[in-house]
Design a protein around this motif. Structure first.
Motif, PDB file in Angstrom:
ATOM      1  N   THR A  78       0.853  -1.204   0.000  1.00  0.00           N
ATOM      2  CA  THR A  78       0.000   0.000   0.000  1.00  0.00           C
ATOM      3  C   THR A  78       0.886   1.250   0.000  1.00  0.00           C
ATOM      4  OG1 THR A  78      -0.114  -0.114   2.414  1.00  0.00           O
ATOM      5  CG2 THR A  78      -1.932  -1.104   1.164  1.00  0.00           C
ATOM      6  N   PRO A  79       1.527   1.538  -1.122  1.00  0.00           N
ATOM      7  CA  PRO A  79       2.412   2.719  -1.170  1.00  0.00           C
ATOM      8  C   PRO A  79       1.633   4.004  -0.925  1.00  0.00           C
ATOM      9  CG  PRO A  79       2.017   1.847  -3.374  1.00  0.00           C
ATOM     10  CD  PRO A  79       1.446   0.847  -2.418  1.00  0.00           C
ATOM     11  N   GLU A  80       2.244   4.889  -0.174  1.00  0.00           N
ATOM     12  CA  GLU A  80       1.628   6.172   0.137  1.00  0.00           C
ATOM     13  C   GLU A  80       2.361   7.298  -0.577  1.00  0.00           C
ATOM     14  OE1 GLU A  80       0.054   6.843   4.274  1.00  0.00           O
ATOM     15  OE2 GLU A  80       1.531   5.280   4.714  1.00  0.00           O
ATOM     16  N   ALA A  81       1.584   8.211  -1.124  1.00  0.00           N
ATOM     17  CA  ALA A  81       2.177   9.353  -1.805  1.00  0.00           C
ATOM     18  C   ALA A  81       2.850  10.269  -0.793  1.00  0.00           C
ATOM     19  CB  ALA A  81       1.109  10.111  -2.583  1.00  0.00           C
ATOM     20  N   SER A  82       3.982  10.811  -1.196  1.00  0.00           N
ATOM     21  CA  SER A  82       4.735  11.712  -0.326  1.00  0.00           C
ATOM     22  C   SER A  82       4.554  13.143  -0.809  1.00  0.00           C
ATOM     23  CB  SER A  82       6.223  11.341  -0.332  1.00  0.00           C
ATOM     24  OG  SER A  82       6.967  12.233   0.452  1.00  0.00           O
ATOM     25  N   PRO A  83       4.018  14.039   0.044  1.00  0.00           N
ATOM     26  CA  PRO A  83       3.803  15.423  -0.380  1.00  0.00           C
ATOM     27  C   PRO A  83       5.100  16.227  -0.405  1.00  0.00           C
ATOM     28  CG  PRO A  83       3.188  15.175   1.903  1.00  0.00           C
ATOM     29  CD  PRO A  83       3.558  13.801   1.421  1.00  0.00           C
ATOM     30  N   VAL A  84       5.001  17.425  -0.956  1.00  0.00           N
ATOM     31  CA  VAL A  84       6.138  18.352  -1.003  1.00  0.00           C
ATOM     32  C   VAL A  84       6.179  19.155   0.287  1.00  0.00           C
ATOM     33  CG1 VAL A  84       7.129  20.341  -2.193  1.00  0.00           C
ATOM     34  CG2 VAL A  84       6.042  18.513  -3.509  1.00  0.00           C
ATOM     35  N   SER A  85       7.362  19.334   0.832  1.00  0.00           N
ATOM     36  CA  SER A  85       7.543  20.225   1.977  1.00  0.00           C
ATOM     37  C   SER A  85       7.965  21.599   1.446  1.00  0.00           C
ATOM     38  CB  SER A  85       8.616  19.688   2.934  1.00  0.00           C
ATOM     39  OG  SER A  85       8.208  18.480   3.530  1.00  0.00           O
ATOM     40  N   ASP A  86       7.106  22.587   1.603  1.00  0.00           N
ATOM     41  CA  ASP A  86       7.454  23.939   1.152  1.00  0.00           C
ATOM     42  C   ASP A  86       8.642  24.448   1.965  1.00  0.00           C
ATOM     43  OD1 ASP A  86       5.383  24.031  -0.712  1.00  0.00           O
ATOM     44  OD2 ASP A  86       3.944  24.675   0.805  1.00  0.00           O
ATOM     45  N   MET A  87       9.641  24.973   1.255  1.00  0.00           N
ATOM     46  CA  MET A  87      10.860  25.415   1.926  1.00  0.00           C
ATOM     47  C   MET A  87      10.569  26.580   2.862  1.00  0.00           C
ATOM     48  SD  MET A  87      13.017  23.247   0.869  1.00  0.00           S
ATOM     49  CE  MET A  87      14.488  23.964   1.584  1.00  0.00           C
ATOM     50  N   ARG A  88      10.961  26.417   4.128  1.00  0.00           N
ATOM     51  CA  ARG A  88      10.796  27.478   5.121  1.00  0.00           C
ATOM     52  C   ARG A  88      11.974  28.443   5.045  1.00  0.00           C
ATOM     53  NH1 ARG A  88       9.631  24.562  10.751  1.00  0.00           N
ATOM     54  NH2 ARG A  88      11.015  26.281  11.324  1.00  0.00           N
ATOM     55  N   PRO A  89      11.706  29.739   5.021  1.00  0.00           N
ATOM     56  CA  PRO A  89      12.799  30.717   4.926  1.00  0.00           C
ATOM     57  C   PRO A  89      13.820  30.583   6.053  1.00  0.00           C
ATOM     58  CG  PRO A  89      10.711  31.772   4.460  1.00  0.00           C
ATOM     59  CD  PRO A  89      10.383  30.395   4.939  1.00  0.00           C
ATOM     60  N   ASP A  90      13.359  30.281   7.281  1.00  0.00           N
ATOM     61  CA  ASP A  90      14.312  30.194   8.379  1.00  0.00           C
ATOM     62  C   ASP A  90      15.216  28.976   8.254  1.00  0.00           C
ATOM     63  OD1 ASP A  90      12.142  28.512   8.785  1.00  0.00           O
ATOM     64  OD2 ASP A  90      12.268  28.623  10.973  1.00  0.00           O
ATOM     65  N   VAL A  91      14.657  27.873   7.759  1.00  0.00           N
ATOM     66  CA  VAL A  91      15.480  26.667   7.554  1.00  0.00           C
ATOM     67  C   VAL A  91      16.482  26.907   6.428  1.00  0.00           C
ATOM     68  CG1 VAL A  91      15.442  24.247   6.845  1.00  0.00           C
ATOM     69  CG2 VAL A  91      13.706  25.106   8.427  1.00  0.00           C
ATOM     70  N   THR A  92      16.001  27.488   5.325  1.00  0.00           N
ATOM     71  CA  THR A  92      16.893  27.776   4.197  1.00  0.00           C
ATOM     72  C   THR A  92      18.015  28.719   4.625  1.00  0.00           C
ATOM     73  OG1 THR A  92      15.067  27.503   2.629  1.00  0.00           O
ATOM     74  CG2 THR A  92      17.010  28.692   1.852  1.00  0.00           C
ATOM     75  N   ALA A  93      17.692  29.722   5.418  1.00  0.00           N
ATOM     76  CA  ALA A  93      18.706  30.691   5.857  1.00  0.00           C
ATOM     77  C   ALA A  93      19.744  30.022   6.750  1.00  0.00           C
ATOM     78  CB  ALA A  93      18.031  31.848   6.600  1.00  0.00           C
ATOM     79  N   ALA A  94      19.309  29.136   7.651  1.00  0.00           N
ATOM     80  CA  ALA A  94      20.243  28.466   8.546  1.00  0.00           C
ATOM     81  C   ALA A  94      21.198  27.555   7.768  1.00  0.00           C
ATOM     82  CB  ALA A  94      19.474  27.654   9.588  1.00  0.00           C
ATOM     83  N   ILE A  95      20.650  26.818   6.801  1.00  0.00           N
ATOM     84  CA  ILE A  95      21.499  25.932   5.997  1.00  0.00           C
ATOM     85  C   ILE A  95      22.464  26.759   5.153  1.00  0.00           C
ATOM     86  CG2 ILE A  95      21.492  24.251   4.101  1.00  0.00           C
ATOM     87  CD1 ILE A  95      18.850  23.183   5.204  1.00  0.00           C
ATOM     88  N   THR A  96      21.987  27.848   4.584  1.00  0.00           N
ATOM     89  CA  THR A  96      22.837  28.704   3.748  1.00  0.00           C
ATOM     90  C   THR A  96      24.002  29.267   4.558  1.00  0.00           C
ATOM     91  OG1 THR A  96      20.956  29.285   2.341  1.00  0.00           O
ATOM     92  CG2 THR A  96      22.883  30.727   2.261  1.00  0.00           C
ATOM     93  N   ARG A  97      23.720  29.719   5.791  1.00  0.00           N
ATOM     94  CA  ARG A  97      24.809  30.242   6.630  1.00  0.00           C
ATOM     95  C   ARG A  97      25.851  29.174   6.898  1.00  0.00           C
ATOM     96  NH1 ARG A  97      20.513  32.651   9.485  1.00  0.00           N
ATOM     97  NH2 ARG A  97      20.620  31.001  11.080  1.00  0.00           N
TER      98      ARG A  97
END
Length: 300
Positions: A238-257
């Motif tokens: 019973t495979p389940e579809a995986s949704p998209v996680s909208d990129m959070r600005p705070d997460v993107t900023a932390a990874i970028t730093r």
């Protein structure tokens, strides 16, 4: 015969045991065969050197032609953050038949029927699709990629209806999974004896389904492509579809730093994972999930 990596070399060691050779077949002086052979070694080795150097020179020339199209120069090009992954689903394509003995072939044969079905699966191409995440990813990679592939990436990111760009990406194993659902045959199971006609022939077809596409819709597409009511297509588990996680600005900023601390200026972009990770479990549970790695890898 392989000698010094050279297939079909013109000389090799042969040992003849308990063989009598008539005198009239003697070549040269008896007992000096090895010395005669040594006289040919120098010319032969020169030819081998010539072939090796020529092959190496051609390899270097082709490498020099290829390198400018990559434009990497050993430096990091882009850092990717996983924001989605494709749904993993395996379908069984099954054909059954009354079977019989191989001495009395039937006009219908489960293996042949399955082979025809798989040929249609191979030929079928799922529609091109895109979302904000994949367009951002392909556009970012396109900026770091030169040559025709880079151009196709940039064009597709700007306009996913660009059929020529989509066709170029479809030929690239690295990017085809980012532009559509893909299905490919991976395993076969047929017959029960070498002298019996097969009663069952089955193939596993593994699909990586684009986010937002239902598993049942993919099964229906396979059934329509095969177009044979005697061929069954069933989904495993019973495979389940995986949704998209909208990129959070705070997460993107932390990874970028964190990335820019060691690699200033490197682009950071979300991407769609064509394989499978634990992130799917969290996303299907409603938890936005972002995956990052401490490694840079070569595109190949």
């Amino acid at each position: 015969i392989i000698k010094i990596g050279n297939h079909s070399s013109d000389s090799a060691e042969l040992v003849l045991d308990d063989v009598r050779v008539p005198v009239r077949y003697t070549i040269g002086e008896e007992g000096r065969g090895f010395q005669m052979q040594m006289a040919q070694f120098q010319d032969e080795r020169l030819w081998i050197c010539y072939m090796a150097v020529t092959g190496a020179r051609r390899a270097i020339d082709r490498t020099l032609e290829y390198l400018p199209t990559r434009g990497t120069s050993g430096k990091p090009l882009i850092y990717l953050v996983q924001g989605a992954e494709k749904t993993y689903a395996t379908f069984d394509v099954i054909v059954t038949n009354p079977g019989g003995h191989s001495s009395r072939p039937r006009r219908d044969n489960a293996i042949y029927q399955l082979a025809r079905a798989l040929g249609k699966v191979e030929a079928y191409r799922f529609p091109v699709v895109a979302n904000d995440l994949t367009r951002a990813y392909l556009g970012a990679v396109g900026k770091a990629q030169s040559g025709p592939l880079g151009e196709a990436l940039r064009r597709f990111a700007a306009d996913p209806t660009d059929a020529a760009a989509a066709e170029t990406l479809a030929k690239s194993p690295e990017f085809v999974g980012t532009t559509r659902t893909t299905c490919v045959a991976t395993m076969l199971d047929a017959g029960h004896a070498e002298n019996a006609l097969p009663q069952t022939a089955k193939a596993a077809v593994n699909c990586r389904i684009f986010p937002g596409v239902a598993v049942e819709a993919v099964r229906d597409a396979l059934v329509a492509a095969i177009a044979d009511p005697e061929v069954r297509v069933t989904v495993r588990g019973t495979p389940e579809a995986s949704p998209v996680s909208d990129m959070r600005p705070d997460v993107t900023a932390a990874i970028t730093r964190a990335v820019h601390a060691d690699y200033p200026g490197v682009m950071v972009s979300p991407y769609l994972e064509s394989g499978g990770t634990d992130g799917k479990v969290y996303r299907t549970a409603g938890i936005p999930t972002f995956a990052s790695s401490g490694l840079f890898t070569k595109p190949s």
